[in-house]
Write a protein that holds these residues in place. Structure first.
Motif, PDB file in Angstrom:
ATOM      1  N   ASP A  85      -2.374 -21.291  60.236  1.00 51.04           N
ATOM      2  CA  ASP A  85      -1.635 -20.204  60.868  1.00 51.04           C
ATOM      3  C   ASP A  85      -2.545 -19.013  61.154  1.00 51.04           C
ATOM      4  N   GLY A  86      -3.820 -19.264  61.425  1.00 54.82           N
ATOM      5  CA  GLY A  86      -4.730 -18.165  61.710  1.00 54.82           C
ATOM      6  C   GLY A  86      -6.151 -18.538  61.344  1.00 54.82           C
ATOM      7  N   TYR A  87      -6.908 -17.562  60.859  1.00 56.91           N
ATOM      8  CA  TYR A  87      -8.280 -17.867  60.440  1.00 56.91           C
ATOM      9  C   TYR A  87      -8.763 -16.845  59.419  1.00 56.91           C
ATOM     10  N   GLU A  88      -9.849 -17.200  58.730  1.00 62.28           N
ATOM     11  CA  GLU A  88     -10.510 -16.277  57.815  1.00 62.28           C
ATOM     12  C   GLU A  88     -11.892 -15.964  58.375  1.00 62.28           C
ATOM     13  N   VAL A  89     -12.360 -14.749  58.145  1.00 63.85           N
ATOM     14  CA  VAL A  89     -13.745 -14.415  58.453  1.00 63.85           C
ATOM     15  C   VAL A  89     -14.499 -14.434  57.123  1.00 63.85           C
ATOM     16  N   ILE A  90     -15.553 -15.256  57.058  1.00 63.04           N
ATOM     17  CA  ILE A  90     -16.265 -15.453  55.796  1.00 63.04           C
ATOM     18  C   ILE A  90     -17.756 -15.214  55.993  1.00 63.04           C
ATOM     19  N   LYS A  91     -18.354 -14.495  55.039  1.00 61.98           N
ATOM     20  CA  LYS A  91     -19.809 -14.297  55.052  1.00 61.98           C
ATOM     21  C   LYS A  91     -20.422 -15.072  53.895  1.00 61.98           C
ATOM     22  N   LEU A  92     -21.579 -15.661  54.154  1.00 61.20           N
ATOM     23  CA  LEU A  92     -22.302 -16.320  53.071  1.00 61.20           C
ATOM     24  C   LEU A  92     -23.789 -16.407  53.402  1.00 61.20           C
ATOM     25  N   GLN A  93     -24.562 -16.731  52.363  1.00 60.18           N
ATOM     26  CA  GLN A  93     -26.011 -16.808  52.513  1.00 60.18           C
ATOM     27  C   GLN A  93     -26.458 -18.264  52.620  1.00 60.18           C
ATOM     28  N   MET A  94     -27.605 -18.456  53.235  1.00 59.80           N
ATOM     29  CA  MET A  94     -28.240 -19.780  53.213  1.00 59.80           C
ATOM     30  C   MET A  94     -28.875 -19.973  51.831  1.00 59.80           C
ATOM     31  N   PRO A  95     -29.036 -21.219  51.374  1.00 54.97           N
ATOM     32  CA  PRO A  95     -28.618 -22.471  52.006  1.00 54.97           C
ATOM     33  C   PRO A  95     -27.126 -22.732  51.781  1.00 54.97           C
ATOM     34  N   CYS A  96     -26.522 -23.405  52.742  1.00 59.55           N
ATOM     35  CA  CYS A  96     -25.092 -23.675  52.634  1.00 59.55           C
ATOM     36  C   CYS A  96     -24.708 -24.893  53.475  1.00 59.55           C
ATOM     37  N   MET A  97     -23.480 -25.332  53.245  1.00 54.25           N
ATOM     38  CA  MET A  97     -22.912 -26.454  53.998  1.00 54.25           C
ATOM     39  C   MET A  97     -21.777 -25.924  54.858  1.00 54.25           C
ATOM     40  N   LEU A  98     -21.789 -26.257  56.146  1.00 53.47           N
ATOM     41  CA  LEU A  98     -20.703 -25.857  57.041  1.00 53.47           C
ATOM     42  C   LEU A  98     -20.148 -27.108  57.708  1.00 53.47           C
ATOM     43  N   THR A  99     -18.811 -27.258  57.740  1.00 57.85           N
ATOM     44  CA  THR A  99     -18.262 -28.409  58.460  1.00 57.85           C
ATOM     45  C   THR A  99     -17.556 -27.928  59.723  1.00 57.85           C
ATOM     46  N   ALA A 100     -17.852 -28.641  60.804  1.00 56.09           N
ATOM     47  CA  ALA A 100     -17.481 -28.201  62.150  1.00 56.09           C
ATOM     48  C   ALA A 100     -16.195 -28.848  62.638  1.00 56.09           C
ATOM     49  N   ILE A 101     -15.423 -28.078  63.395  1.00 55.89           N
ATOM     50  CA  ILE A 101     -14.272 -28.647  64.099  1.00 55.89           C
ATOM     51  C   ILE A 101     -14.494 -28.512  65.608  1.00 55.89           C
ATOM     52  N   LYS A 102     -13.644 -29.160  66.365  1.00 56.68           N
ATOM     53  CA  LYS A 102     -13.758 -29.223  67.825  1.00 56.68           C
ATOM     54  C   LYS A 102     -13.878 -27.849  68.482  1.00 56.68           C
ATOM     55  N   GLU A 103     -13.145 -26.873  67.930  1.00 54.88           N
ATOM     56  CA  GLU A 103     -13.103 -25.545  68.531  1.00 54.88           C
ATOM     57  C   GLU A 103     -14.448 -24.819  68.466  1.00 54.88           C
ATOM     58  N   LEU A 104     -15.390 -25.331  67.658  1.00 58.53           N
ATOM     59  CA  LEU A 104     -16.649 -24.623  67.442  1.00 58.53           C
ATOM     60  C   LEU A 104     -17.498 -24.534  68.712  1.00 58.53           C
ATOM     61  N   ASN A 105     -17.528 -25.592  69.498  1.00 58.73           N
ATOM     62  CA  ASN A 105     -18.401 -25.611  70.678  1.00 58.73           C
ATOM     63  C   ASN A 105     -18.111 -26.842  71.535  1.00 58.73           C
ATOM     64  N   THR A 106     -18.852 -26.971  72.628  1.00 61.80           N
ATOM     65  CA  THR A 106     -18.760 -28.181  73.448  1.00 61.80           C
ATOM     66  C   THR A 106     -20.109 -28.899  73.380  1.00 61.80           C
ATOM     67  N   PRO A 107     -20.140 -30.104  72.800  1.00 57.78           N
ATOM     68  CA  PRO A 107     -21.428 -30.789  72.649  1.00 57.78           C
ATOM     69  C   PRO A 107     -22.088 -31.066  73.996  1.00 57.78           C
ATOM     70  N   ARG A 108     -23.427 -30.948  74.003  1.00 61.46           N
ATOM     71  CA  ARG A 108     -24.171 -31.191  75.244  1.00 61.46           C
ATOM     72  C   ARG A 108     -24.363 -32.692  75.450  1.00 61.46           C
ATOM     73  N   TYR A 109     -24.844 -33.040  76.645  1.00 66.24           N
ATOM     74  CA  TYR A 109     -25.151 -34.439  76.918  1.00 66.24           C
ATOM     75  C   TYR A 109     -26.597 -34.729  76.546  1.00 66.24           C
ATOM     76  N   MET A 110     -26.897 -36.002  76.436  1.00 70.04           N
ATOM     77  CA  MET A 110     -28.294 -36.403  76.271  1.00 70.04           C
ATOM     78  C   MET A 110     -29.033 -36.096  77.576  1.00 70.04           C
ATOM     79  N   THR A 111     -30.348 -35.820  77.473  1.00 72.14           N
ATOM     80  CA  THR A 111     -31.129 -35.637  78.694  1.00 72.14           C
ATOM     81  C   THR A 111     -31.934 -36.914  78.948  1.00 72.14           C
TER      82      THR A 111
END
Lengths: 265, 424
Positions: A165-191
Motif C-alpha cells: 500500500d505504498g513504499y518505504e525510503v531506506i538508507k543503508l551502507q555497502m556492502p549489502c544485498m538488494l532484491t529487484a522488482i520489475k518497477e526498478l528499471n527496464t532491462p537492456r538488450y544484448m548488443t
C-alpha cells in the motif's frame, strides 16, 4: 569510483508457456523455453546502470544450475556484465532455498570483496523470494527486498522499497544485498558486439570442491525442506453455459441463477 | 530422499520424461536417468506405468524434536494496525494447535507502543501474546525484527511459526529461518497436521493416489501445500528434521475466527537485547500510496478485465460494473503487462490471491497463472468471445459473447433486481 558488484541470476522455464494436458491432467513441458528470470534481468540492469555511470565498476554474474545454465551467463555477458561464473555440481542438485543460499554464499566468499549484491526478488519457477534474504543472512550483510528505486551517494545507498500500500525510503551502507522488482528499471538488450565477445568468454564452472563447501549444507539430503507429494489440481467441474436468444435474456438468466447462490443486497 | 529409477523395470517409454516439470530425466539408450535438476517432486513416479521409479527415504533417524511446542503467528502490524492476514493465521494456527493436540496458538507482537493490539489478538483466538516492545522496533527493519524474533524463538521453542506472505513477512521469514538453520515454505495455500484431513483434501481436489498414506498416522509434522512451478502444480512440503517448521501464507486464503471480545489470554513480555548498532538500515520515511486503495483480498465481489477488453479504456466499463455491484476492479497479468492498469489490481500467481463470493472474469482467457489466484472463488462468472477459452473450465456460469454488449446488460439487470428487492 570502482565498485564491485555481484548479480545473482537464475535460468528458469518460462512458466507462462506451460500448459496442462486436459486429458491426462499433467504438465506439457515440451517447447517450454528457458529464459533469464525476469526479476534477475532487472537486478543485472541496475548493476549495468551503475557501470554506465562509473565504467570502472566490475560486474560478476553468478548462477547455480545445470551445465546448460551457461547460456544464461552468455546472455548476461552480452548485456554488459564483466564475468560469469557457473555453479554446477551434481552434489548441489535438489537444494532447497537454505541449501542454495549456502552454496551461493560459498561462491561469494570465493569471489572475495564486493560492494553490492543484486538479485531478483524471486524466480518464476519457485516464487519463494527466499534465496536473496537467506544469502544475505549467510554473508551477514544487510538487505532490502522489493527495491523499486535506487540511488547512491558515495557508499551510501538510498532505495525505495515497495509495500502493498505504498513504499518505504531506506538508507543503508555497502556492502549489502538488494532484491529487484520489475518497477526498478527496464532491462537492456544484448548488443551484437557483446554477443560476439560473450560466446568467446571464459566461464569458470565451480563445483562443490572448488567452493570448498560443507557437503552437509548443500544438496537434496541436506535441505531442511523436502517435497512430500506433488500433484496437479483436479480441474473444477465445468459449470453452466448460459445461452439465450438475446443478450437481455442471457443477463436475466444469469441474475436468476446468481440469486440462488448469492444474496444481492 | 532421492528419486531412483529401478533399471530392471524401466521399459524406456519416456512417459516420465514428459511428466517431469524440471527437465530432470534424460534417456540413456532405453533407460531413464535422473539428472541433477531433480527436486524429488515425484511427478515421474505417478507417471510411470511400470512402477519403475521410486522415492528413497533418507536413512537418518528422526531427531528429538519434542522440546518444541506451540504454534506461533507473527502478528504483523504497520503503524499500529494489525494486518488482516495475521488474524486469519490465528484462526488457522488454532486449528493446527488442535490437530497436534494440547498446544497453544500464540501471537508474536513486535513493535513500539502496541498494547492496544493485545485484546484484538485475544479476540481473534490467540491463547498467548508474546510482546516485544521497544522504540527501536517502531518501524519494521529486517535487522531489528530478525534479531528479536530469532532470540524469542530460541528461548520459547515453538513447533510452528507462521507469517503472512506480505512484503514484510517475505522479507523477515527467510532471514529468521536462515539464522535458525531451519526450513521455510513460501506462499502456502493450505496447511495440515492431521494426515486424515490431508488425505481428504487430496481425494477431493486431486487425482493423486493416496493409498500409500495412512490416515491413522502418528505423524504430527506440518504438511505445507503451495502452488509451485508458476502455479502449474501444487507441492506439499515437509520439514522433517529441523524445528520450528516455518511457513508464509498468502493473505486471503485462511479464515479468521469470528471476533470474540470476551476472550482472554496470557501476556508474556519478552526481554530482548537489541541495540541501535544492530540495525544497519535506516527507514527515512514510510509513504502510503496516494493512488486508490484496492483491497482485492477483502472484496466480496470482484470484476476483472483482461486482454479481451481490447484497450485500456475497457477498464472504464469494468469500473462501472464494479461500482454497480459493489465490487472492486481486478485484472489479469496480460492487462497489467500491457500497461492498461496498475499492478495493484492484478489477480493471479504473481498478483493477489482472491476468493470473493463472486468473481466476474470479463475478457480473461484464463491462463493457469491467473486461475491459480482466483479459482477458489465461491462463484465464477466468465464472459468471453472465445467459447474455447480455458476460463470456462473453471466458471460456474459462462457467457459466450461480446463483453461490451453483455456487461452493460448485466449491470442493468443487477440494478433492476436490487431495486425490486429494496421495494419489497
Amino acid at each position: 569510483m570502482a565498485l564491485k558488484i555481484i548479480v545473482c541470476a537464475k535460468q528458469v522455464p518460462d512458466t507462462n508457456e506451460v500448459k496442462i494436458d486436459p486429458v491426462k491432467n499433467t504438465l506439457i513441458r515440451e517447447g517450454v523455453p528457458s529464459i533469464l528470470n525476469h526479476d534477475d534481468a532487472n537486478a543485472l540492469e541496475e548493476a549495468l546502470k551503475i557501470k554506465d555511470q562509473y565504467p570502472d565498476t566490475h560486474i560478476t554474474v553468478i548462477t547455480m544450475g545445470p551445465p546448460q545454465a551457461k547460456d544464461l551467463l552468455i546472455e548476461c555477458l552480452a548485456m554488459g556484465a564483466d564475468k560469469g561464473i557457473l555453479i554446477s555440481d551434481r552434489a548441489l542438485g535438489g537444494s532447497d532455498t537454505w541449501a542454495t543460499s549456502n552454496a551461493l554464499a560459498a561462491a561469494v566468499k570465493k569471489i572475495g570483496d564486493f560492494d553490492i549484491i543484486f538479485a531478483g526478488r524471486q524466480a518464476i519457477d519457485g516464487d519463494t523470494a527466499q534465496v536473496g534474504p537467506q544469502l544475505a543472512e549467510k554473508l551477514g550483510i544487510p538487505q532490502v527486498t522489493y527495491v523499486k528505486e535506487f540511488s547512491m551517494d558515495g557508499k551510501e545507498i538510498t532505495v525505495k522499497r515497495a509495500l502493498e500500500d505504498g513504499y518505504e525510503v531506506i538508507k543503508l551502507q555497502m556492502p549489502c544485498m538488494l532484491t529487484a522488482i520489475k518497477e526498478l528499471n527496464t532491462p537492456r538488450y544484448m548488443t551484437i558486439g557483446g554477443i560476439y565477445d560473450a560466446v568467446k568468454a571464459d566461464i569458470p564452472v565451480w563445483g562443490a570442491k572448488e567452493l570448498e563447501v560443507d557437503l552437509n549444507k548443500v544438496g537434496l539430503d541436506a535441505s531442511p525442506t523436502n517435497v512430500f507429494r506433488s500433484f496437479t489440481p483436479a480441474p473444477k467441474g465445468k459449470g453452466v453455459m448460459i445461452e439465450r436468444d438475446t443478450v437481455e435474456e442471457t443477463a436475466k438468466a444469469l441474475l436468476e441463477m446468481l440469486q440462488e447462490k448469492y444474496i444481492i443486497a | 530422499m532421492a528419486i531412483r529409477v529401478i533399471n530392471d523395470k524401466c521399459k524406456g517409454c519416456k512417459l516420465c520424461v514428459k511428466a517431469c516439470p524440471f527437465d530432470a530425466i534424460d534417456m540413456v539408450g532405453k533407460l531413464a536417468v535422473i539428472n541433477e535438476k531433480c527436486t524429488a517432486c515425484a511427478q515421474c513416479i505417478a507417471a510411470c506405468p511400470f512402477n519403475a521409479i521410486e522415492k528413497t527415504e533418507s536413512d537418518e533417524g528422526p531427531v528429538d524434536l519434542s522440546e518444541y511446542k506451540d504454534v506461533w503467528v507473527y502478528a504483523e502490524q504497520r503503524a499500529g494496525k494489525l494486518m488482516n492476514v495475521s488474524l486469519e493465521l490465528l484462526g488457522e494456527g488454532g486449528k493446527l494447535a488442535k490437530e497436534i493436540g494440547d498446544r497453544k496458538v500464540c501471537a508474536l507482537l513486535i513493535g513500539y507502543e502496541t498494547d492496544h493490539l493485545i485484546p484484538e489478538l485475544y479476540a481473534y483466538g490467540a491463547d498467548v501474546v508474546y510482546q516485544i516492545d521497544d522504540p527501536l522496533l517502531k518501524n519494521y527493519t529486517t535487522d531489528g525484527y530478525t534479531k528479536v524474533m530469532t532470540d524469542a524463538i530460541r528461548e520459547y521453542k515453538p513447533e510452528i511459526v507462521l507469517f503472512g506472505a506480505t512484503h514484510i513477512g517475505r522479507d523477515l521469514a527467510p532471514r529468521v529461518a536462515a539464522r535458525l538453520d531451519t526450513g521455510l515454505t513460501a506462499d502456502c495455500t493450505r496447511l495440515d497436521v492431521s494426515m486424515k484431513n490431508y488425505i481428504e483434501y487430496l481425494k477431493k481436489n486431486t487425482t493423486l493416489d493416496t493409498s500409500g498414506l495412512d490416515p491413522e498416522s502418528e505423524d504430527k509434522g506440518l504438511k505445507q501445500t503451495r502452488p509451485a512451478f508458476g502455479g502449474n502444480i501444487m507441492a506439499t512440503i515437509i520439514t522433517p528434521r529441523t524445528r520450528p517448521q516455518m511457513a508464509t501464507v498468502r493473505p486471503g486464503v485462511m479464515s479468521k475466527l469470528p471476533k470474540d471480545e470476551t476472550r482472554k489470554g496470557e501476556l508474556i513480555k519478552v526481554k530482548h537485547s537489541l541495540s541501535e548498532s544492530d540495525i544497519r538500515t535506516q527507514v527515512v520515511e514510510v509513504v502510503k500510496a496516494a493512488k486508490e486503495m484496492v483491497s482485492l483480498t477483502d472484496a466480496e465481489i470482484i470484476c476483472s478485465g483482461g486482454r479481451g477488453l481490447g484497450d485500456p479504456s475497457g477498464f472504464e466499463l469494468i469500473k462501472k460494473f464494479a461500482d454497480a455491484v459493489g465490487g472492486v476492479v481486478g485484472a489479469s497479468r496480460a492487462a497489467v503487462d500491457s500497461g492498461w492498469i496498475d499492478h495493484s489490481h492484478q489477480v493471479g500467481q504473481t498478483g493477489t490471491t482472491v476468493k470473493p463470493k463472486i468473481y466476474f472474469a470479463c475478457g480473461i482467457s484464463g491462463a493457469i497463472q491467473h486461475l491459480a489466484g482466483m479459482q477458489t472463488s465461491d462463484i465464477i462468472v466468465a464472459i468471453n468471445k472465445d467459447p474455447d477459452a480455458p476460463i470456462f473450465e473453471v466458471a460456474d456460469f459462462g457467457i459466450v459473447g461480446d463483453l461490451y454488449k453483455v456487461v452493460p446488460k448485466i449491470i442493468e439487470e443487477w440494478n433492476r433486481v436490487k431495486e425490486e428487492l429494496n421495494r419489497n
